[in-house]
Design an enzyme around this catalytic site. Structure first.
Site, PDB file in Angstrom:
ATOM      1  N   CYS A   8       6.079   4.762   9.002  1.00 50.83           N
ATOM      2  CA  CYS A   8       6.667   3.952   7.919  1.00 50.83           C
ATOM      3  C   CYS A   8       8.137   4.210   7.626  1.00 50.83           C
ATOM      4  CB  CYS A   8       5.864   4.158   6.644  1.00 50.83           C
ATOM      5  SG  CYS A   8       4.228   3.433   6.765  1.00 50.83           S
ATOM      6  N   GLU A  66       0.841  -1.192   0.000  1.00 48.25           N
ATOM      7  CA  GLU A  66       0.000   0.000   0.000  1.00 48.25           C
ATOM      8  C   GLU A  66       0.881   1.249   0.000  1.00 48.25           C
ATOM      9  OE1 GLU A  66      -3.288   0.333  -0.484  1.00 48.25           O
ATOM     10  OE2 GLU A  66      -2.487   2.350  -0.677  1.00 48.25           O
ATOM     11  N   LYS A  87       8.251  -1.748  -2.248  1.00 50.81           N
ATOM     12  CA  LYS A  87       7.640  -0.960  -1.169  1.00 50.81           C
ATOM     13  C   LYS A  87       8.727  -0.361  -0.271  1.00 50.81           C
ATOM     14  CE  LYS A  87       5.029   0.962   1.612  1.00 50.81           C
ATOM     15  NZ  LYS A  87       4.219   2.116   1.314  1.00 50.81           N
TER      16      LYS A  87
HETATM   17  P1  NAD Z   1      -1.995  -0.381  12.729  1.00 50.21           P
HETATM   18  O1  NAD Z   1      -1.218  -0.718  13.935  1.00 50.21           O
HETATM   19  O2  NAD Z   1      -2.767   0.881  12.652  1.00 50.21           O
HETATM   20  O3  NAD Z   1      -3.062  -1.565  12.443  1.00 50.21           O
HETATM   21  C1  NAD Z   1      -2.761  -2.912  12.489  1.00 50.21           C
HETATM   22  C2  NAD Z   1      -3.953  -3.652  13.125  1.00 50.21           C
HETATM   23  O4  NAD Z   1      -3.751  -5.061  13.018  1.00 50.21           O
HETATM   24  C3  NAD Z   1      -4.137  -3.366  14.614  1.00 50.21           C
HETATM   25  O5  NAD Z   1      -5.443  -2.838  14.841  1.00 50.21           O
HETATM   26  C4  NAD Z   1      -3.961  -4.743  15.284  1.00 50.21           C
HETATM   27  O6  NAD Z   1      -4.815  -4.942  16.408  1.00 50.21           O
HETATM   28  C5  NAD Z   1      -4.319  -5.678  14.166  1.00 50.21           C
HETATM   29  N1  NAD Z   1      -3.785  -7.024  14.320  1.00 50.21           N
HETATM   30  C6  NAD Z   1      -2.521  -7.395  14.668  1.00 50.21           C
HETATM   31  N2  NAD Z   1      -2.424  -8.734  14.674  1.00 50.21           N
HETATM   32  C7  NAD Z   1      -3.629  -9.235  14.320  1.00 50.21           C
HETATM   33  C8  NAD Z   1      -4.137 -10.554  14.116  1.00 50.21           C
HETATM   34  N3  NAD Z   1      -3.352 -11.626  14.282  1.00 50.21           N
HETATM   35  N4  NAD Z   1      -5.433 -10.698  13.766  1.00 50.21           N
HETATM   36  C9  NAD Z   1      -6.221  -9.609  13.585  1.00 50.21           C
HETATM   37  N5  NAD Z   1      -5.795  -8.344  13.738  1.00 50.21           N
HETATM   38  C10 NAD Z   1      -4.503  -8.142  14.097  1.00 50.21           C
HETATM   39  O7  NAD Z   1      -0.980  -0.480  11.502  1.00 50.21           O
HETATM   40  P2  NAD Z   1      -1.085   0.268  10.082  1.00 50.21           P
HETATM   41  O8  NAD Z   1      -0.543   1.639  10.178  1.00 50.21           O
HETATM   42  O9  NAD Z   1      -2.449   0.047   9.524  1.00 50.21           O
HETATM   43  O10 NAD Z   1      -0.038  -0.581   9.243  1.00 50.21           O
HETATM   44  C11 NAD Z   1      -0.319  -1.896   8.814  1.00 50.21           C
HETATM   45  C12 NAD Z   1       0.729  -2.329   7.808  1.00 50.21           C
HETATM   46  O11 NAD Z   1       0.653  -1.480   6.649  1.00 50.21           O
HETATM   47  C13 NAD Z   1       2.171  -2.205   8.307  1.00 50.21           C
HETATM   48  O12 NAD Z   1       2.911  -3.280   7.783  1.00 50.21           O
HETATM   49  C14 NAD Z   1       2.652  -0.904   7.712  1.00 50.21           C
HETATM   50  O13 NAD Z   1       4.020  -0.886   7.509  1.00 50.21           O
HETATM   51  C15 NAD Z   1       1.926  -0.875   6.386  1.00 50.21           C
HETATM   52  N6  NAD Z   1       1.697   0.467   5.830  1.00 50.21           N
HETATM   53  C16 NAD Z   1       1.312   1.504   6.628  1.00 50.21           C
HETATM   54  C17 NAD Z   1       1.069   2.764   6.073  1.00 50.21           C
HETATM   55  C18 NAD Z   1       0.631   3.925   6.929  1.00 50.21           C
HETATM   56  O14 NAD Z   1       0.603   5.025   6.418  1.00 50.21           O
HETATM   57  N7  NAD Z   1       0.294   3.749   8.188  1.00 50.21           N
HETATM   58  C19 NAD Z   1       1.200   2.950   4.702  1.00 50.21           C
HETATM   59  C20 NAD Z   1       1.589   1.876   3.910  1.00 50.21           C
HETATM   60  C21 NAD Z   1       1.834   0.629   4.488  1.00 50.21           C
HETATM   61  C1  UDX Z   2       4.700   7.540   3.663  1.00 44.52           C
HETATM   62  C2  UDX Z   2       4.733   7.442   2.123  1.00 44.52           C
HETATM   63  O1  UDX Z   2       4.603   8.741   1.560  1.00 44.52           O
HETATM   64  C3  UDX Z   2       3.613   6.535   1.645  1.00 44.52           C
HETATM   65  O2  UDX Z   2       3.695   6.375   0.237  1.00 44.52           O
HETATM   66  C4  UDX Z   2       3.728   5.194   2.334  1.00 44.52           C
HETATM   67  O3  UDX Z   2       2.671   4.335   1.935  1.00 44.52           O
HETATM   68  C5  UDX Z   2       3.723   5.350   3.836  1.00 44.52           C
HETATM   69  O4  UDX Z   2       4.774   6.250   4.229  1.00 44.52           O
HETATM   70  P1  UDX Z   2       3.266   8.929   5.432  1.00 44.52           P
HETATM   71  O5  UDX Z   2       4.351   8.558   6.386  1.00 44.52           O
HETATM   72  O6  UDX Z   2       1.869   8.666   5.823  1.00 44.52           O
HETATM   73  O7  UDX Z   2       3.483   8.174   4.020  1.00 44.52           O
HETATM   74  O8  UDX Z   2       3.364  10.502   5.102  1.00 44.52           O
HETATM   75  P2  UDX Z   2       4.359  11.369   4.185  1.00 44.52           P
HETATM   76  O9  UDX Z   2       3.546  12.375   3.496  1.00 44.52           O
HETATM   77  O10 UDX Z   2       5.225  10.537   3.343  1.00 44.52           O
HETATM   78  O11 UDX Z   2       5.232  12.148   5.269  1.00 44.52           O
HETATM   79  C6  UDX Z   2       6.174  11.480   6.092  1.00 44.52           C
HETATM   80  C7  UDX Z   2       6.940  12.494   6.901  1.00 44.52           C
HETATM   81  O12 UDX Z   2       7.818  13.257   6.069  1.00 44.52           O
HETATM   82  C8  UDX Z   2       6.055  13.514   7.611  1.00 44.52           C
HETATM   83  O13 UDX Z   2       6.561  13.776   8.898  1.00 44.52           O
HETATM   84  C9  UDX Z   2       6.166  14.731   6.714  1.00 44.52           C
HETATM   85  O14 UDX Z   2       5.905  15.918   7.391  1.00 44.52           O
HETATM   86  C10 UDX Z   2       7.617  14.642   6.282  1.00 44.52           C
HETATM   87  N1  UDX Z   2       7.898  15.350   5.024  1.00 44.52           N
HETATM   88  C11 UDX Z   2       7.265  14.986   3.871  1.00 44.52           C
HETATM   89  C12 UDX Z   2       8.843  16.374   5.005  1.00 44.52           C
HETATM   90  O15 UDX Z   2       9.435  16.699   6.037  1.00 44.52           O
HETATM   91  N2  UDX Z   2       9.114  17.011   3.822  1.00 44.52           N
HETATM   92  C13 UDX Z   2       8.506  16.672   2.656  1.00 44.52           C
HETATM   93  O16 UDX Z   2       8.820  17.294   1.621  1.00 44.52           O
HETATM   94  C14 UDX Z   2       7.545  15.633   2.678  1.00 44.52           C
END
Ligand code: NAD
Ligand code: UDX
Length: 481
Positions: free
Chosen positions: A281, A166, A225
Site C-alpha cells: 500500500c 479499508e 485513504k
Molecule cells: P489482491 O491482489 O490480494 O486481491 C485482489 C483480487 O481481485 C485478486 O484475487 C484478483 O484476482 C481479483 N480481481 C481482479 N480483477 C477482478 C475482476 N474483474 N473480477 C473479479 N476479481 C478480480 O489485492 P488486495 O491486497 O486485497 O488489495 C485490494 C485493494 O484494497 C487495493 O486497491 C488495495 O490498495 C486496497 N487495500 C489493501 C490493503 C492491504 O493491506 N493489502 C489495505 C487497504 C486497502
Molecule cells: C498499511 C496501513 O497501516 C493500513 O492502515 C492500510 O490499510 C494499508 O497499509 P500495512 O502495509 O499492511 O498497512 O502494514 P503497516 O503496519 O502499516 O506496515 C507497513 C510497513 O511499514 C511495514 O514494512 C512495517 O514493517 C513498516 N513500519 C511500520 C516501520 O518500518 N516502522 C513503523 O513504526 C511501522
C-alpha cells in the site's frame, strides 16, 4: 434496499477475503459471497489452507464458511443476488502508458463495474473498497448509469455508489476489522446517497459503535485513504531519516523516538526505525497521491510527498551499503543469512518487502544468500528475486539463493546474519540459540538488525559484531573506539 440481506465482494484478496469474512461472522443474517476471477484463489479459500495468512482468519472462516459465507467463481450469480457489492480488486501502480510508475491501474475496477452494469437485474449499492484515486467513484457512476437497464416489470435499475476505504493492516487484519479505529463511508449528498450510506452503516453497526462510523462526501472519503497512508509512511521516513543521524552521532533512535512520542501531539506509534517500509500500500498510494498532485498542477505538493518514497529507497540502500562496507567492502561468494522475507511480521505477504531490495542488492554483489522466513514459501521468494525478462535469471537465482528451514540452518557458515523482518521468533531467540548460531558462523561474525528487534547486548556477549539500524557506531570494542 434499506436493509442489506445479501452481499457480494468482488476480489478475494488480502482485503476482500478478511473484510467480508468478518462481516459474515458478525452478521449471520446476511449472506456474503466473495468472488474472484482467479479459480486457484477461490479453491484455496474453500480449502484447509487459505491463500492469505492472518492470525485469527482461519477461525473466522471455519465458523462461517458454508453457513452465510461462500467463496465462488460464479461472479454473475453473486452480483445478481446481492443488494450491496464491495469492489475490492487490486489497483496496482501502472507499469506502462500515461502515468507509468505513479498512477493507479484502474482497469480491474472498471472491468468489475462494467460487469455489474451488464448483469444486474435489480438496483444495487456499489461500494468502492479498493484504494482508488480521487473521483474514481464519478467514473464508476458514469459507467453504471450509461449501462443501466430495466427490471422485468419495467422499473429502472439504479446504482448508488459509496466509498468505504479499508484501513486494516496486514498481520493484524482480524483485530483491526473487529475493532476499527473508524469506519469511513463517503456518499453523494443526495437523499438516495444518504440512504445507501445508512444501509452500509447498519451493516457495520452489527459490531461497530456508531460513534466510530464517520460519514463524509465521496471525494473526501477517497482522498482520506491516500492521505492516511501518506501520513503514516511519512512518520516512518521521518524516523528513518533521523536514524541516519543517530548512527553518525552515537544517538539511539529508539530513545529519540520514545522521547518525541511522549509529546501527546506526536504520540508513540509508528515511529519504529527500520531498514525501510514495505507492503502493497504505502508506496503505491503515495505514488498515486504524487500523480494526483502533479495532474492538478501542484508540483510542490507532489515533490513533498515524493520525498517520503525517496527517503525509503535511501534507507534500504544505506543499510545494504553498510553491510557491504562492514564486510571489508566485498561480499562476493560470501554467505549472507537473511532472516525474514515478509514485509512485516505475521504475514506471508512479500509485496514491496525491503528484503527483496536487499537480496537483489546482495545478488548484484555476487553474494550467496540463505533465506529463512517462517511463512513465505520458497516459490514466492524465488519469484520475487528473479528479474523478469532476464534470460536464465531463474537458474542464476537457484545458484545464488538457498532457502533454509530454520534461522539456525540459514546461518551455518555465514559471514553475516541480517534481520529483515521483526518476526517474534527472532526477538525471542535465547542467548543459547545465538551462541549456537555464532559458533556455526565464519569469524568475524557480523549481525545487522534492520528492525531493532534483537537485544544487541546479548549478541555482543556471545561474540557478534552488531549493527542495529539507528544505533551508534558499529564498533563498540574499546580497542577500536
Ligand atoms: P489482491 O491482489 O490480494 O486481491 C485482489 C483480487 O481481485 C485478486 O484475487 C484478483 O484476482 C481479483 N480481481 C481482479 N480483477 C477482478 C475482476 N474483474 N473480477 C473479479 N476479481 C478480480 O489485492 P488486495 O491486497 O486485497 O488489495 C485490494 C485493494 O484494497 C487495493 O486497491 C488495495 O490498495 C486496497 N487495500 C489493501 C490493503 C492491504 O493491506 N493489502 C489495505 C487497504 C486497502
Ligand atoms: C498499511 C496501513 O497501516 C493500513 O492502515 C492500510 O490499510 C494499508 O497499509 P500495512 O502495509 O499492511 O498497512 O502494514 P503497516 O503496519 O502499516 O506496515 C507497513 C510497513 O511499514 C511495514 O514494512 C512495517 O514493517 C513498516 N513500519 C511500520 C516501520 O518500518 N516502522 C513503523 O513504526 C511501522
Amino acid at each position: 434496499p434499506t436493509q442489506v440481506r445479501a452481499i457480494c465482494c468482488i476480489g478475494a484478496g488480502y482485503v476482500g477475503g478478511p473484510t467480508c469474512s468478518v462481516i459474515a461472522l458478525k452478521c449471520p443474517h446476511i449472506k456474503v459471497t466473495i468472488v474472484d476471477v482467479n479459480p486457484v484463489r477461490i479453491a484455496a479459500w474453500n480449502s484447509d489452507v487459505l491463500p492469505v495468512f492472518e492470525p485469527g482468519l482461519d477461525e473466522v472462516v471455519h465458523e462461517c464458511r458454508g453457513r452465510n459465507l461462500f467463496f465462488s467463481t460464479d461472479i454473475d450469480a453473486a452480483i445478481q443476488e446481492a443488494d450491496l457489492i464491495f469492489v475490492s480488486v487490486n489497483t496496482p501502480t501502472k507499469t506502462s502508458g500515461v502515468g507509468k510508475g505513479f498512477a493507479a491501474d484502474l482497469h480491474y475496477v472498471e472491468a468489475s463495474t462494467r460487469r455489474i452494469a451488464s448483469v444486474a437485474t435489480s438496483s444495487k449499492i456499489i461500494v468502492e473498497k479498493s484504494t482508488v484515486p480521487c473521483r474514481t467513484a464519478a467514473s464508476m457512476r458514469t459507467i453504471l448509469e450509461s449501462n443501466s437497464s430495466y427490471t422485468a416489470d419495467g422499473t429502472l435499475i439504479s446504482f448508488q455508489i459509496l466509498s468505504n476505504p479499508e484501513f486494516l493492516a496486514e498481520g493484524t487484519a482480524i483485530r483491526d476489522l473487529l475493532a476499527p479505529d473508524r469506519v469511513l463511508i463517503g456518499s453523494l449528498d443526495t437523499s438516495q446517497g444518504k440512504a445507501a450510506a445508512k444501509a452500509l452503516s447498519e451493516v457495520y453497526q452489527n459490531w461497530v459503535n456508531p460513534s466510530k462510523i464517520y460519514e463524509t462526501g465521496l471525494w473526501s472519503s477517497e482522498l482520506s485513504k491516500l492521505a492516511a497512508n501518506a501520513l503514516l509512511a511519512q512518520r516512518i521516513s521521518s524516523i528513518n531519516s533521523l536514524s541516519a543521524i543517530c548512527e553518525a552521532t552515537g544517538a539511539d533512535v529508539d530513545e529519540v523516538a520514545h522521547a518525541c512520542g511522549l509529546d501527546a501531539r506526536i504520540g508513540p506509534k509508528f515511529l519504529k526505525a527500520s531498514v525501510g517500509f514495505g507492503g502493497s500500500c504505502f508506496q503505491k498510494d503515495i505514488l498515486n497521491l504524487v500523480y494526483l498532485s502533479e495532474s492538478l498542477g501542484l508540483s510542490e505538493v507532489a515533490d513533498y510527498w515524493h520525498q517520503v518514497i525517496k527517503m525509503n529507497e535511501y534507507s534500504k540502500e544505506r543499510f545494504a551499503r553498510k553491510v557491504v562496507s562492514t564486510l571489508f567492502n566485498t561480499i562476493t561468494m560470501k554467505k549472507i543469512a537473511v532472516l525474514g522475507f515478509a514485509f512485516k511480521k505475521d504475514t506471508g505477504d512479500t509485496r514491496e518487502s525491503a528484503a527483496i531490495t536487499l537480496c537483489k542488492y546482495f545478488r548484484q554483489e555476487r553474494a550467496l544468500i540463505s533465506i529463512y522466513d517462517p511463512k513465505v514459501t520458497t516459490n514466492q521468494i524465488m519469484l520475487d528475486l528473479t528479474e523478469p525478462g532476464v534470460v536464465d535469471d531463474a537458474e542464476q537465482v537457484k545458484k545464488q539463493v538457498t532457502i533454509a528451514k530454520s534461522m539456525k540452518e540459514a546461518c551455518v557458515d555465514a559471514e553475516a546474519v541480517i534481520i529483515c523482518t521483526e518476526w517474534d521468533e527472532f526477538r525471542d531467540a535465547s542467548p543459547q540459540d545465538w551462541a549456537e548460531i555464532y559458533a556455526s558462523m565464519k569469524k568475524p561474525a557480523f549481525a545487522f538488525d534492520g528492525r531493532g528487534v534483537v537485544d544487541a547486548k546479548i549478541l555482543r556477549a556471545v561474540g557478534f559484531k552488531v549493527h542495529t539500524v539507528g544505533k551508534g557506531p558499529l564498533i563498540v570494542d574499546p580497542i577500536w573506539a
